[in-house]
Design a protein around this motif. Structure first.
Motif, PDB file in Angstrom:
ATOM      1  N   PRO A  64       0.743  -1.251   0.134  1.00 11.29           N
ATOM      2  CA  PRO A  64       0.032  -0.018  -0.043  1.00 11.29           C
ATOM      3  C   PRO A  64       0.854   1.403   0.076  1.00 11.29           C
ATOM      4  O   PRO A  64       2.021   1.183   0.291  1.00 11.29           O
ATOM      5  CB  PRO A  64      -0.811  -0.224   1.368  1.00 11.29           C
ATOM      6  CG  PRO A  64       0.039  -1.135   1.990  1.00 11.29           C
ATOM      7  CD  PRO A  64       0.624  -1.895   1.100  1.00 11.29           C
ATOM      8  N   GLN A  65       0.364   2.214  -0.521  1.00 12.49           N
ATOM      9  CA  GLN A  65       1.100   3.427  -0.641  1.00 12.49           C
ATOM     10  C   GLN A  65       0.566   4.780   0.154  1.00 12.49           C
ATOM     11  O   GLN A  65       0.979   5.734  -0.046  1.00 12.49           O
ATOM     12  CB  GLN A  65       0.924   4.163  -2.080  1.00 12.49           C
ATOM     13  CG  GLN A  65       1.463   2.826  -3.266  1.00 12.49           C
ATOM     14  CD  GLN A  65       2.866   2.788  -3.077  1.00 12.49           C
ATOM     15  OE1 GLN A  65       3.573   3.651  -2.974  1.00 12.49           O
ATOM     16  NE2 GLN A  65       3.202   1.556  -3.095  1.00 12.49           N
ATOM     17  N   ASN A  66       0.035   4.429   1.158  1.00  8.71           N
ATOM     18  CA  ASN A  66      -0.289   5.237   2.385  1.00  8.71           C
ATOM     19  C   ASN A  66       1.056   5.979   2.717  1.00  8.71           C
ATOM     20  O   ASN A  66       1.957   5.341   3.094  1.00  8.71           O
ATOM     21  CB  ASN A  66      -0.918   4.645   3.607  1.00  8.71           C
ATOM     22  CG  ASN A  66      -2.353   3.992   3.248  1.00  8.71           C
ATOM     23  OD1 ASN A  66      -3.165   4.491   2.434  1.00  8.71           O
ATOM     24  ND2 ASN A  66      -2.416   2.583   3.351  1.00  8.71           N
ATOM     25  N   SER A  67       0.957   7.342   3.016  1.00  7.64           N
ATOM     26  CA  SER A  67       2.336   7.719   3.550  1.00  7.64           C
ATOM     27  C   SER A  67       2.093   9.111   4.744  1.00  7.64           C
ATOM     28  O   SER A  67       1.040   9.630   5.019  1.00  7.64           O
ATOM     29  CB  SER A  67       2.575   8.774   2.251  1.00  7.64           C
ATOM     30  OG  SER A  67       1.952   9.604   1.790  1.00  7.64           O
ATOM     31  N   ILE A  68       3.229   9.315   5.181  1.00  6.47           N
ATOM     32  CA  ILE A  68       3.285  10.497   6.235  1.00  6.47           C
ATOM     33  C   ILE A  68       4.642  11.205   6.147  1.00  6.47           C
ATOM     34  O   ILE A  68       5.615  10.730   5.603  1.00  6.47           O
ATOM     35  CB  ILE A  68       3.262   9.669   7.622  1.00  6.47           C
ATOM     36  CG1 ILE A  68       3.370  11.031   8.734  1.00  6.47           C
ATOM     37  CG2 ILE A  68       4.632   8.967   7.878  1.00  6.47           C
ATOM     38  CD1 ILE A  68       2.980  10.552  10.109  1.00  6.47           C
ATOM     39  N   SER A  69       4.385  12.614   6.054  1.00  4.05           N
ATOM     40  CA  SER A  69       5.660  13.349   5.697  1.00  4.05           C
ATOM     41  C   SER A  69       5.491  14.871   6.643  1.00  4.05           C
ATOM     42  O   SER A  69       4.417  15.068   7.180  1.00  4.05           O
ATOM     43  CB  SER A  69       5.602  13.934   4.351  1.00  4.05           C
ATOM     44  OG  SER A  69       4.477  14.270   3.810  1.00  4.05           O
ATOM     45  N   ILE A  70       6.596  15.285   6.612  1.00  7.59           N
ATOM     46  CA  ILE A  70       6.460  16.761   7.188  1.00  7.59           C
ATOM     47  C   ILE A  70       6.126  17.935   6.431  1.00  7.59           C
ATOM     48  O   ILE A  70       6.530  17.978   5.172  1.00  7.59           O
ATOM     49  CB  ILE A  70       7.767  17.084   8.045  1.00  7.59           C
ATOM     50  CG1 ILE A  70       8.264  15.963   8.830  1.00  7.59           C
ATOM     51  CG2 ILE A  70       8.012  18.298   8.534  1.00  7.59           C
ATOM     52  CD1 ILE A  70       9.671  16.053   9.479  1.00  7.59           C
ATOM     53  N   THR A  71       5.444  18.926   6.925  1.00  3.00           N
ATOM     54  CA  THR A  71       5.167  20.164   5.949  1.00  3.00           C
ATOM     55  C   THR A  71       5.099  21.407   6.862  1.00  3.00           C
ATOM     56  O   THR A  71       5.146  21.437   8.305  1.00  3.00           O
ATOM     57  CB  THR A  71       3.482  19.872   5.565  1.00  3.00           C
ATOM     58  OG1 THR A  71       3.230  21.106   4.625  1.00  3.00           O
ATOM     59  CG2 THR A  71       2.729  19.639   6.683  1.00  3.00           C
ATOM     60  N   ASP A  72       5.288  22.378   6.051  1.00  4.21           N
ATOM     61  CA  ASP A  72       5.122  23.661   6.768  1.00  4.21           C
ATOM     62  C   ASP A  72       3.860  24.453   6.463  1.00  4.21           C
ATOM     63  O   ASP A  72       3.730  25.740   6.501  1.00  4.21           O
ATOM     64  CB  ASP A  72       6.240  24.561   6.573  1.00  4.21           C
ATOM     65  CG  ASP A  72       6.429  24.786   4.922  1.00  4.21           C
ATOM     66  OD1 ASP A  72       5.928  24.346   4.166  1.00  4.21           O
ATOM     67  OD2 ASP A  72       7.919  25.480   4.633  1.00  4.21           O
ATOM     68  N   CYS A  73       2.876  23.847   5.784  1.00  4.95           N
ATOM     69  CA  CYS A  73       1.815  24.466   5.056  1.00  4.95           C
ATOM     70  C   CYS A  73       0.712  24.559   6.063  1.00  4.95           C
ATOM     71  O   CYS A  73       0.625  23.800   6.853  1.00  4.95           O
ATOM     72  CB  CYS A  73       1.261  23.615   3.893  1.00  4.95           C
ATOM     73  SG  CYS A  73       2.322  23.514   2.406  1.00  4.95           S
ATOM     74  N   SER A  74      -0.340  25.561   5.933  1.00  8.84           N
ATOM     75  CA  SER A  74      -1.252  25.679   6.860  1.00  8.84           C
ATOM     76  C   SER A  74      -2.210  24.403   6.231  1.00  8.84           C
ATOM     77  O   SER A  74      -2.134  23.917   5.299  1.00  8.84           O
ATOM     78  CB  SER A  74      -2.100  27.044   6.653  1.00  8.84           C
ATOM     79  OG  SER A  74      -2.573  27.097   5.334  1.00  8.84           O
ATOM     80  N   LEU A  75      -3.466  24.388   7.105  1.00  8.89           N
ATOM     81  CA  LEU A  75      -4.456  23.446   6.637  1.00  8.89           C
ATOM     82  C   LEU A  75      -5.196  23.728   5.356  1.00  8.89           C
ATOM     83  O   LEU A  75      -5.371  22.888   4.483  1.00  8.89           O
ATOM     84  CB  LEU A  75      -5.564  23.312   7.939  1.00  8.89           C
ATOM     85  CG  LEU A  75      -6.427  22.327   7.404  1.00  8.89           C
ATOM     86  CD1 LEU A  75      -5.877  20.793   7.292  1.00  8.89           C
ATOM     87  CD2 LEU A  75      -7.515  22.061   8.832  1.00  8.89           C
ATOM     88  N   GLU A  76      -5.247  24.819   5.314  1.00 14.82           N
ATOM     89  CA  GLU A  76      -6.078  25.199   4.011  1.00 14.82           C
ATOM     90  C   GLU A  76      -5.057  24.871   2.619  1.00 14.82           C
ATOM     91  O   GLU A  76      -5.613  24.679   1.504  1.00 14.82           O
ATOM     92  CB  GLU A  76      -6.425  26.813   3.982  1.00 14.82           C
ATOM     93  CG  GLU A  76      -7.255  27.257   2.612  1.00 14.82           C
ATOM     94  CD  GLU A  76      -7.783  28.511   2.815  1.00 14.82           C
ATOM     95  OE1 GLU A  76      -9.169  28.371   2.627  1.00 14.82           O
ATOM     96  OE2 GLU A  76      -7.089  29.500   3.298  1.00 14.82           O
TER      97      GLU A  76
END
Length: 396
Positions: free
Chosen positions: A68-80
Motif C-alpha cells: 500500500p502507498q499510504n504516507s506520512i511526511s513533514i510540512t510547513d503548510c497551513s491546513l487550507e
C-alpha cells in the motif's frame, strides 16, 4: 480480500473525495515516532492494505494489496494550503493509496480518500494511530461497508423509483461505457485546473458551546437542528439541506463506508420565532431519520443504478463526459446545475478517547469533501469542550 464496491461506488469517479481531519496534540512528538505509529496503524485496518481494481466488465473491487502507498511526511503548510495542494493530486487507489498524513509542529493532518471510509472511519483510524503511538496493542480491524443486502428493512424501493432505475439502466445499456483510471487522470487535471476550494472554521470554546447547547435545549431541538436554522436564516433563502447519517447499526469501529444521507428543504419564516423555526427543522429531520426507507433511500436508489452510470454522472459533473441522457439524469439527481445548498456532517462529540498515556488530543478540525451535489459542505466535531464548525466550498 475481495469486496465488490457497492453503495460507495459514487465515490470512485468523484473528483472531490478528500476527507480531512487535523489533530492538535498536547506536545510535539519526534517524526520518527509518528512515522512508526502511522505504519503500525495502517497495517491494522484491512481496507488500508487493499487497492481498487476496475475490471473490464465495469465492476470495481477492493482487493488485497501487499504494498500500500499510504504516507506520512513533514510540512510547513497551513491546513487550507495543504488541502488546496492535495485536492489536485489524485489518490492512487489502484496502488493502495488511501491516506496521506502531514506533520506540522504539534499538529497532524490526516487526508483520506472517501473510498477509505467515511468521517467516522477516519476518526477511528486516528484512535488506532494514537494507541500505536502510546504503545497500546491493537487488534486487526476488518473492513466493513454498507451493501444493498445490509440495508435495514430489506432495501425495498418505492414502486416508482424501482421502475425508474430499471428504465435508466436499460437506456444506459445502449451507450454504456466503462471508465478507466486514464479517464480519471484527465478529468482530475482538467477539473482542478479550473477549481480551488477554501475552508472557514468557526471555533466554539467551552462557554460559547455551553451557551449554544443551552439554547438548543431550551428550544427543544438538537444542536444540529439549531445550527441548520441559524445557517438558513443567515442565507435568506429556501434551502435544500443534505445530512450525512451514520449507518453503523451495530456501533462497530471498522473503517469503510458506513454512512447514508437524507435531505430536507427549509425556508426560514420571519413571521415566527427562531425557536419555532428550529422545531420545524427538527420535525423534518426526525421524519427522515426515524424511517429506514427514507433514511437509506439515497443509498438504495443509487446502489441499484448500473455502476458505470454512477461513474458517468460524476464525469458529467466534472465536465469530462457528456450525453443527453446522462445530462438529464445528472440534473434529476442533483449532479447538474441545481445542487444542494448545504450538506452537513456532524460527528457530534468525538467518540474516541482523548488521552493515550502521555499524549492528549486537544482539538480536532474536520473538513468533509465538497462533493458533486452540494455547494457548501459543513463538517462539525466536538472535542472535549471545544466544537469546530468548518465550511468547505469552491472559491469561485
Amino acid at each position: 480480500m475481495r469486496y465488490r464496491i457497492d453503495t460507495e461506488r459514487v465515490e470512485l469517479f468523484d473528483v472531490n473525495v478528500l476527507i480531512v481531519m487535523q489533530v492538535h496534540l498536547n506536545k510535539e512528538v519526534p517524526f520518527q515516532e509518528l512515522s512508526r505509529a502511522f505504519r503500525e496503524a495502517t497495517g491494522i485496518h484491512e481496507i488500508l492494505n487493499s487497492k481498487v481494481s476496475i475490471e473490464g466488465s465495469g465492476e470495481a473491487y477492493y482487493v488485497t494489496h501487499d504494498e500500500p502507498q499510504n504516507s506520512i511526511s513533514i510540512t510547513d503548510c497551513s491546513l487550507e494550503e495543504m488541502i488546496a495542494r492535495n485536492e489536485k493530486i489524485r489518490f492512487r487507489i489502484e496502488n493502495g493509496e488511501y491516506i496521506r498524513a502531514f506533520v506540522s509542529s504539534d499538529k497532524i493532518a490526516f487526508l483520506m480518500h472517501h473510498l477509505g471510509g467515511d468521517g467516522k472511519s477516519l476518526l477511528y483510524f486516528i484512535e488506532t494511530f494514537m494507541k500505536c503511538l502510546s504503545g497500546i496493542r491493537c487488534d486487526n480491524m476488518p473492513f466493513r461497508h454498507t451493501t444493498l443486502e445490509s440495508i435495514p428493512g430489506g432495501g425495498k424501493l418505492p414502486f416508482f423509483h424501482n421502475i425508474l432505475t430499471r428504465i435508466w439502466n436499460r437506456k444506459w445499456g445502449s451507450q454504456r461505457r466503462v471508465f478507466t483510471y486514464a479517464d480519471m487522470d484527465v478529468s482530475y487535471e482538467d477539473f482542478w485546473s479550473r477549481k480551488k476550494t477554501r475552508i472557514e472554521t468557526s471555533r466554539y470554546e467551552r462557554n460559547e458551546l455551553r451557551k449554544l447547547l443551552k439554547s438548543a435545549k431550551e428550544a427543544g431541538v438538537s444542536l444540529t437542528s439549531y445550527l441548520i436554522t441559524q445557517m438558513v436564516r443567515d442565507m435568506g433563502i429556501r434551502a435544500e439541506i443534505g445530512l450525512a447519517v451514520n449507518a453503523r447499526t451495530d456501533g462497530n469501529k471498522c473503517m469503510g463506508n458506513q454512512v447514508t444521507g437524507t435531505a430536507i428543504t427549509f425556508g426560514y419564516d420571519t413571521r415566527r420565532s427562531f425557536e419555532d423555526n428550529a422545531k420545524t427543522v427538527q420535525r423534518s429531520l426526525r421524519k427522515e431519520l426515524e424511517n429506514d426507507t427514507r433514511k437509506f433511500f439515497a443509498l438504495n436508489f443509487m446502489g441499484r443504478l448500473d455502476p458505470t452510470l454512477r461513474d458517468a454522472l460524476n464525469m458529467e459533473r466534472a465536465g469530462y463526459y457528456h450525453s443527453r441522457f446522462t445530462s438529464r439524469v445528472a440534473g434529476y439527481l442533483g449532479y447538474g446545475d441545481r445542487i444542494r445548498d448545504i450538506s452537513i456532517t456532524n460527528l457530534t462529540r468525538a467518540d474516541i478517547p482523548l488521552i493515550y498515556g502521555g499524549y492528549e488530543i486537544e482539538d480536532i478540525v474536520f473538513v468533509p469533501p465538497v462533493v458533486s451535489y452540494a455547494k457548501n459542505v459543513i463538517g462539525i466535531v466536538t472535542t472535549g469542550d471545544v466544537m469546530n464548525v468548518t465550511r468547505h466550498f469552491y472559491d469561485e
